[in-house]
Design a protein around this motif. Structure first.
Motif, PDB file in Angstrom:
ATOM      1  N   GLU A   1       0.829  -1.219   0.000  1.00 41.39           N
ATOM      2  CA  GLU A   1       0.000   0.000   0.000  1.00 41.39           C
ATOM      3  C   GLU A   1       0.860   1.263   0.000  1.00 41.39           C
ATOM      4  O   GLU A   1       0.407   2.309  -0.461  1.00 41.39           O
ATOM      5  CB  GLU A   1      -1.015   0.005   1.152  1.00 41.39           C
ATOM      6  CG  GLU A   1      -0.435   0.083   2.546  1.00 41.39           C
ATOM      7  CD  GLU A   1      -0.237  -1.304   3.165  1.00 41.39           C
ATOM      8  OE1 GLU A   1       0.047  -2.271   2.427  1.00 41.39           O
ATOM      9  OE2 GLU A   1      -0.367  -1.403   4.401  1.00 41.39           O
TER      10      GLU A   1
ATOM     11  N   ARG B   1       1.846   1.793  -3.549  1.00 46.56           N
ATOM     12  CA  ARG B   1       0.664   2.313  -4.254  1.00 46.56           C
ATOM     13  C   ARG B   1       0.365   3.746  -3.850  1.00 46.56           C
ATOM     14  O   ARG B   1      -0.096   4.549  -4.666  1.00 46.56           O
ATOM     15  CB  ARG B   1      -0.552   1.424  -3.972  1.00 46.56           C
ATOM     16  CG  ARG B   1      -0.445   0.081  -4.675  1.00 46.56           C
ATOM     17  CD  ARG B   1      -1.651  -0.791  -4.429  1.00 46.56           C
ATOM     18  NE  ARG B   1      -1.484  -2.079  -5.096  1.00 46.56           N
ATOM     19  CZ  ARG B   1      -2.338  -3.084  -5.001  1.00 46.56           C
ATOM     20  NH1 ARG B   1      -3.432  -2.951  -4.248  1.00 46.56           N
ATOM     21  NH2 ARG B   1      -2.126  -4.212  -5.638  1.00 46.56           N
ATOM     22  N   LEU B   2       0.586   4.075  -2.582  1.00 46.66           N
ATOM     23  CA  LEU B   2       0.366   5.456  -2.125  1.00 46.66           C
ATOM     24  C   LEU B   2       1.173   6.418  -2.984  1.00 46.66           C
ATOM     25  O   LEU B   2       0.647   7.429  -3.469  1.00 46.66           O
ATOM     26  CB  LEU B   2       0.773   5.578  -0.645  1.00 46.66           C
ATOM     27  CG  LEU B   2       0.717   6.984  -0.035  1.00 46.66           C
ATOM     28  CD1 LEU B   2      -0.725   7.480   0.080  1.00 46.66           C
ATOM     29  CD2 LEU B   2       1.391   6.990   1.345  1.00 46.66           C
ATOM     30  N   MET B   3       2.439   6.118  -3.199  1.00 48.25           N
ATOM     31  CA  MET B   3       3.281   7.004  -3.999  1.00 48.25           C
ATOM     32  C   MET B   3       2.806   7.030  -5.451  1.00 48.25           C
ATOM     33  O   MET B   3       2.638   8.088  -6.048  1.00 48.25           O
ATOM     34  CB  MET B   3       4.748   6.588  -3.934  1.00 48.25           C
ATOM     35  CG  MET B   3       5.635   7.572  -4.674  1.00 48.25           C
ATOM     36  SD  MET B   3       7.384   7.292  -4.413  1.00 48.25           S
ATOM     37  CE  MET B   3       7.631   5.871  -5.448  1.00 48.25           C
ATOM     38  N   GLN B   4       2.554   5.838  -5.993  1.00 49.77           N
ATOM     39  CA  GLN B   4       2.179   5.785  -7.405  1.00 49.77           C
ATOM     40  C   GLN B   4       0.852   6.514  -7.678  1.00 49.77           C
ATOM     41  O   GLN B   4       0.740   7.280  -8.627  1.00 49.77           O
ATOM     42  CB  GLN B   4       2.095   4.332  -7.875  1.00 49.77           C
ATOM     43  CG  GLN B   4       1.841   4.287  -9.363  1.00 49.77           C
ATOM     44  CD  GLN B   4       1.798   2.909  -9.973  1.00 49.77           C
ATOM     45  OE1 GLN B   4       0.799   2.552 -10.575  1.00 49.77           O
ATOM     46  NE2 GLN B   4       2.869   2.145  -9.870  1.00 49.77           N
ATOM     47  N   PHE B   5      -0.137   6.283  -6.826  1.00 46.61           N
ATOM     48  CA  PHE B   5      -1.444   6.893  -7.067  1.00 46.61           C
ATOM     49  C   PHE B   5      -1.449   8.389  -6.779  1.00 46.61           C
ATOM     50  O   PHE B   5      -2.202   9.134  -7.401  1.00 46.61           O
ATOM     51  CB  PHE B   5      -2.539   6.155  -6.288  1.00 46.61           C
ATOM     52  CG  PHE B   5      -2.912   4.841  -6.933  1.00 46.61           C
ATOM     53  CD1 PHE B   5      -3.847   4.803  -7.958  1.00 46.61           C
ATOM     54  CD2 PHE B   5      -2.300   3.663  -6.566  1.00 46.61           C
ATOM     55  CE1 PHE B   5      -4.168   3.602  -8.582  1.00 46.61           C
ATOM     56  CE2 PHE B   5      -2.618   2.460  -7.184  1.00 46.61           C
ATOM     57  CZ  PHE B   5      -3.550   2.426  -8.189  1.00 46.61           C
ATOM     58  N   CYS B   6      -0.602   8.837  -5.858  1.00 45.43           N
ATOM     59  CA  CYS B   6      -0.491  10.280  -5.625  1.00 45.43           C
ATOM     60  C   CYS B   6       0.224  10.970  -6.787  1.00 45.43           C
ATOM     61  O   CYS B   6      -0.176  12.045  -7.213  1.00 45.43           O
ATOM     62  CB  CYS B   6       0.195  10.564  -4.292  1.00 45.43           C
ATOM     63  SG  CYS B   6      -0.861  10.164  -2.894  1.00 45.43           S
ATOM     64  N   PHE B   7       1.269  10.322  -7.315  1.00 43.51           N
ATOM     65  CA  PHE B   7       1.918  10.836  -8.526  1.00 43.51           C
ATOM     66  C   PHE B   7       0.889  10.973  -9.652  1.00 43.51           C
ATOM     67  O   PHE B   7       0.827  11.984 -10.352  1.00 43.51           O
ATOM     68  CB  PHE B   7       3.023   9.890  -8.998  1.00 43.51           C
ATOM     69  CG  PHE B   7       4.407  10.342  -8.626  1.00 43.51           C
ATOM     70  CD1 PHE B   7       4.915  11.534  -9.121  1.00 43.51           C
ATOM     71  CD2 PHE B   7       5.197   9.583  -7.783  1.00 43.51           C
ATOM     72  CE1 PHE B   7       6.191  11.961  -8.786  1.00 43.51           C
ATOM     73  CE2 PHE B   7       6.479   9.998  -7.430  1.00 43.51           C
ATOM     74  CZ  PHE B   7       6.976  11.182  -7.936  1.00 43.51           C
ATOM     75  N   ARG B   8       0.078   9.951  -9.805  1.00 47.74           N
ATOM     76  CA  ARG B   8      -0.907   9.954 -10.888  1.00 47.74           C
ATOM     77  C   ARG B   8      -1.909  11.101 -10.722  1.00 47.74           C
ATOM     78  O   ARG B   8      -2.232  11.801 -11.678  1.00 47.74           O
ATOM     79  CB  ARG B   8      -1.640   8.614 -10.916  1.00 47.74           C
ATOM     80  CG  ARG B   8      -2.431   8.358 -12.192  1.00 47.74           C
ATOM     81  CD  ARG B   8      -3.373   7.192 -12.045  1.00 47.74           C
ATOM     82  NE  ARG B   8      -2.730   5.935 -11.746  1.00 47.74           N
ATOM     83  CZ  ARG B   8      -2.492   4.975 -12.644  1.00 47.74           C
ATOM     84  NH1 ARG B   8      -2.826   5.132 -13.893  1.00 47.74           N
ATOM     85  NH2 ARG B   8      -1.924   3.844 -12.273  1.00 47.74           N
ATOM     86  N   ASP B   9      -2.371  11.294  -9.484  1.00 49.22           N
ATOM     87  CA  ASP B   9      -3.310  12.377  -9.180  1.00 49.22           C
ATOM     88  C   ASP B   9      -2.702  13.740  -9.530  1.00 49.22           C
ATOM     89  O   ASP B   9      -3.317  14.563 -10.220  1.00 49.22           O
ATOM     90  CB  ASP B   9      -3.664  12.298  -7.682  1.00 49.22           C
ATOM     91  CG  ASP B   9      -4.604  13.400  -7.228  1.00 49.22           C
ATOM     92  OD1 ASP B   9      -4.269  14.599  -7.415  1.00 49.22           O
ATOM     93  OD2 ASP B   9      -5.674  13.088  -6.663  1.00 49.22           O
ATOM     94  N   VAL B  10      -1.463  13.977  -9.083  1.00 50.32           N
ATOM     95  CA  VAL B  10      -0.828  15.281  -9.287  1.00 50.32           C
ATOM     96  C   VAL B  10      -0.509  15.506 -10.765  1.00 50.32           C
ATOM     97  O   VAL B  10      -0.703  16.614 -11.297  1.00 50.32           O
ATOM     98  CB  VAL B  10       0.437  15.400  -8.409  1.00 50.32           C
ATOM     99  CG1 VAL B  10       1.231  16.648  -8.763  1.00 50.32           C
ATOM    100  CG2 VAL B  10       0.038  15.414  -6.936  1.00 50.32           C
TER     101      VAL B  10
ATOM    102  N   GLN C   1      -3.811  16.379 -12.410  1.00 53.06           N
ATOM    103  CA  GLN C   1      -4.245  17.750 -12.086  1.00 53.06           C
ATOM    104  C   GLN C   1      -3.442  18.787 -12.843  1.00 53.06           C
ATOM    105  O   GLN C   1      -3.955  19.827 -13.234  1.00 53.06           O
ATOM    106  CB  GLN C   1      -4.085  18.005 -10.584  1.00 53.06           C
ATOM    107  CG  GLN C   1      -5.121  17.317  -9.732  1.00 53.06           C
ATOM    108  CD  GLN C   1      -5.042  17.813  -8.310  1.00 53.06           C
ATOM    109  OE1 GLN C   1      -5.337  18.976  -8.033  1.00 53.06           O
ATOM    110  NE2 GLN C   1      -4.606  16.947  -7.410  1.00 53.06           N
TER     111      GLN C   1
END
Ligand code: ZN
Length: 172
Positions: free
Chosen positions: A29, A32-41, A44
């Motif tokens: 997790e 995934r936290l890093m990967q999904f936050c990268f994706r979000d930013v 945006q």
């Protein structure tokens, strides 16, 4: 202007020296936290399409580096696949199966179970493993010397319990 962040494998560091107590593993997790936050930013800042493109390209770079630094070198295709399967398993990335292989056409269907990026995700109406698409493209290109286009067609989060990728050589 010089590059600040050009990748090379030694940037990953000496983990046995740097993490003598914590060791080489991190919980899924957190990855995934890093990967999904990268994706979000990225989304945006640059929009969905560009965010996906960047994930694909990052995966492509990672695949080439993974091939060079983490896999046994082989000459025939079956040995290459075995080397890939064991490297993916050893690093905890997933369980690879080749479902169909058409050497003439350069078309391969492969599945990755217990995928690091998406296994266990909630249901979505799109495949999410764009990074993996690029990753497989980079590995296949490194082995064959030809460019590949890889598309995920089934994903855990589209209701399948494995990720399935179609890889096709692009010879235009
Ligand atoms: Zn997936």
């Amino acid at each position: 202007m010089g590059r600040k962040y050009e990748f090379n494998w030694s940037l990953l560091g000496d983990i046995s020296e740097g993490r003598p107590n914590m060791g080489p593993m991190v919980r899924t997790e957190i990855y995934r936290l890093m990967q999904f936050c990268f994706r979000d930013v990225l989304e945006q800042n640059y929009g969905t399409e560009t965010a996906d493109k960047m994930f694909y390209e990052a995966g492509l770079l990672a695949g080439k580096q993974f091939y060079r630094n983490a896999m046994q070198k082989t000459v025939d295709f079956n040995a290459f696949i075995q080397s890939l399967q064991s490297a993916l398993a050893a690093k905890g990335i997933g369980i690879l199966r080749i479902e169909t292989a058409d050497y003439e056409q350069g078309k391969y269907v492969m599945s990755l179970s217990e995928d690091l990026d998406c296994s266990g995700l909630p249901d979505l109406d799109y495949e999410i493993c764009v990074y993996d698409e690029g990753f497989f493209a980079g590995i296949l290109e490194s082995f064959t010397g030809e460019k590949f286009k890889v598309k995920e067609v089934d994903c855990w989060c589209t209701g399948d319990r494995t990720c399935r990728f179609v890889a096709e050589v692009s010879r235009e």
